[in-house]
Design an enzyme around this catalytic site. Structure first.
Site, PDB file in Angstrom:
ATOM      1  N   ASP A 120       0.834  -1.216   0.000  1.00  0.00           N
ATOM      2  CA  ASP A 120       0.000   0.000   0.000  1.00  0.00           C
ATOM      3  C   ASP A 120       0.859   1.253   0.000  1.00  0.00           C
ATOM      4  OD1 ASP A 120      -2.292  -1.759   2.037  1.00  0.00           O
ATOM      5  OD2 ASP A 120      -2.706  -0.948   0.035  1.00  0.00           O
ATOM      6  N   HIS A 124      -0.367  -1.035  -4.751  1.00  0.00           N
ATOM      7  CA  HIS A 124      -1.624  -0.277  -4.743  1.00  0.00           C
ATOM      8  C   HIS A 124      -1.286   1.193  -4.502  1.00  0.00           C
ATOM      9  CE1 HIS A 124      -5.672   0.434  -2.426  1.00  0.00           C
ATOM     10  NE2 HIS A 124      -5.600   1.117  -3.552  1.00  0.00           N
ATOM     11  N   MET A 142     -12.364  -1.447  -3.506  1.00  0.00           N
ATOM     12  CA  MET A 142     -12.125  -1.027  -2.124  1.00  0.00           C
ATOM     13  C   MET A 142     -13.381  -1.294  -1.295  1.00  0.00           C
ATOM     14  SD  MET A 142      -9.069  -0.194  -2.096  1.00  0.00           S
ATOM     15  CE  MET A 142      -9.048   0.233  -0.347  1.00  0.00           C
ATOM     16  N   GLY A 164      -5.465   0.499   7.705  1.00  0.00           N
ATOM     17  CA  GLY A 164      -5.842  -0.890   7.903  1.00  0.00           C
ATOM     18  C   GLY A 164      -6.777  -0.983   9.102  1.00  0.00           C
ATOM     19  N   GLY A 223      -4.963  -7.431   5.630  1.00  0.00           N
ATOM     20  CA  GLY A 223      -3.842  -6.857   6.378  1.00  0.00           C
ATOM     21  C   GLY A 223      -3.940  -7.207   7.850  1.00  0.00           C
ATOM     22  N   SER A 224      -4.860  -6.535   8.551  1.00  0.00           N
ATOM     23  CA  SER A 224      -4.901  -6.711  10.015  1.00  0.00           C
ATOM     24  C   SER A 224      -5.300  -8.137  10.400  1.00  0.00           C
ATOM     25  CB  SER A 224      -5.867  -5.702  10.638  1.00  0.00           C
ATOM     26  OG  SER A 224      -7.081  -5.676   9.927  1.00  0.00           O
TER      27      SER A 224
HETATM   28  C1  DX5 Z   1      -6.361   0.536   2.836  1.00  0.00           C
HETATM   29  C2  DX5 Z   1      -5.439  -0.417   2.076  1.00  0.00           C
HETATM   30  C3  DX5 Z   1      -5.724  -1.848   2.392  1.00  0.00           C
HETATM   31  C4  DX5 Z   1      -5.546  -2.192   3.878  1.00  0.00           C
HETATM   32  C5  DX5 Z   1      -6.156  -3.538   4.172  1.00  0.00           C
HETATM   33  O1  DX5 Z   1      -6.272   1.820   2.269  1.00  0.00           O
HETATM   34  O2  DX5 Z   1      -5.560  -0.239   0.680  1.00  0.00           O
HETATM   35  O3  DX5 Z   1      -4.875  -2.680   1.593  1.00  0.00           O
HETATM   36  O4  DX5 Z   1      -4.173  -2.206   4.184  1.00  0.00           O
HETATM   37  O5  DX5 Z   1      -6.039  -3.732   5.578  1.00  0.00           O
HETATM   38  P1  DX5 Z   1      -7.186  -4.497   6.384  1.00  0.00           P
HETATM   39  O6  DX5 Z   1      -7.219  -5.903   5.821  1.00  0.00           O
HETATM   40  O7  DX5 Z   1      -6.729  -4.446   7.798  1.00  0.00           O
HETATM   41  O8  DX5 Z   1      -8.471  -3.757   6.129  1.00  0.00           O
HETATM   42 ZN    ZN Z   2      -4.549  -1.727  -0.555  1.00  0.00          ZN
END
Ligand code: DX5
Ligand code: ZN
Length: 224
Positions: A42, A73, A144, A151, A202-203
């Site tokens: 990211d 991204h 999105m 995250g 992510g998290s």
């Molecule tokens: C948010 C990012 C995502 C984020 C996903 O702007 O583009 O890639 O890191 O993290 P989680 O899975 O914790 O929502």
């Molecule tokens: Zn992302």
């Protein structure tokens, strides 16, 4: 460039935004041995989104730490100014936001000319009609399911219907549908059933008490 095969099995792309930034290379090695398919990187510039993360110099250092495809991204203004830098740093796919591109067709061609896969991302409030004129040139659509920038946010439930409508719009075109934001084993099956082939997480991955592999396996579980 490692070939990213179009596959019916879901691909898991952990987002390193939730990693310990003091130990990113170690995280990549661990993710690879835990079975991750892609590394979701990211990039945030503090303008397009209210957060600032990393850029080409860090990606270049991480490139040697992993053989996995880097799924970059770009949550940045004026992405057209730095596409070549991200490719040179080691990006395998480069995704830009429709909302940040005045000339989206030109940016997609710019990405493809570097040899990277070209992705286009829609924020939650951006209608899928923004994709209509680029379906025949884009390689990946990043949906999105949270408002970008951080995250650990909650999955926006209306994303499921949006994913299904995008899937229908794509038809038989070989375009990856990737979903990003609030994805965990709790909702992964629903997101895949709606039409996603690639899950960013992510998290849920980095905050799991069990380590990475059980979560990555759980994200891939067949739909119920
Ligand atoms: C948010 C990012 C995502 C984020 C996903 O702007 O583009 O890639 O890191 O993290 P989680 O899975 O914790 O929502
Ligand atoms: Zn992302």
């Amino acid at each position: 460039m490692p070939d990213i095969l179009y596959s019916a099995a879901p691909l898991v792309a952990p987002s390193i935004l939730s990693a310990d930034f003091a130990h990113l290379a170690d995280a990549l090695v661990e993710l690879e041995s835990a079975g991750a398919d892609w590394i979701h990187v990211d990039v945030m510039d503090g303008h397009f989104v209210p957060n600032l993360t990393l850029g080409p110099p860090v990606i270049e250092c991480l490139r040697n730490a992993s053989n996995l495809p880097f799924d970059v991204h770009l949550m940045i203004e004026r992405p057209e100014l730095s596409i070549a830098d991200y490719r040179a740093a080691g990006a395998d796919s480069i995704t830009v936001h429709t909302e940040a591109c005045t000339h989206l067709n030109r940016v997609i061609h710019q990405i493809k000319e570097t040899g990277a896969r070209a992705g286009v991302s829609l924020n939650p409030a951006t209608p899928i009609s923004a994709l209509e004129e680029v379906l025949d040139i884009v390689d990946l659509i990043l949906v999105m399911s949270v408002n970008p920038g951080f995250g650990g946010q909650s999955f926006i439930e209306s994303s499921l219907d949006k994913i299904a409508r995008i899937k229908q719009m794509i038809g038989t075109r070989p375009i990856f549908i990737e979903v990003d934001g609030g994805i965990s084993p709790k909702n992964a099956a629903q997101v895949r059933q709606a039409g996603a082939q690639v899950l960013v997480s992510g998290s849920a991955v980095f905050h799991a008490k069990t380590g990475f592999k059980p979560v990555i396996d759980a994200l891939r579980q067949p739909c119920g």
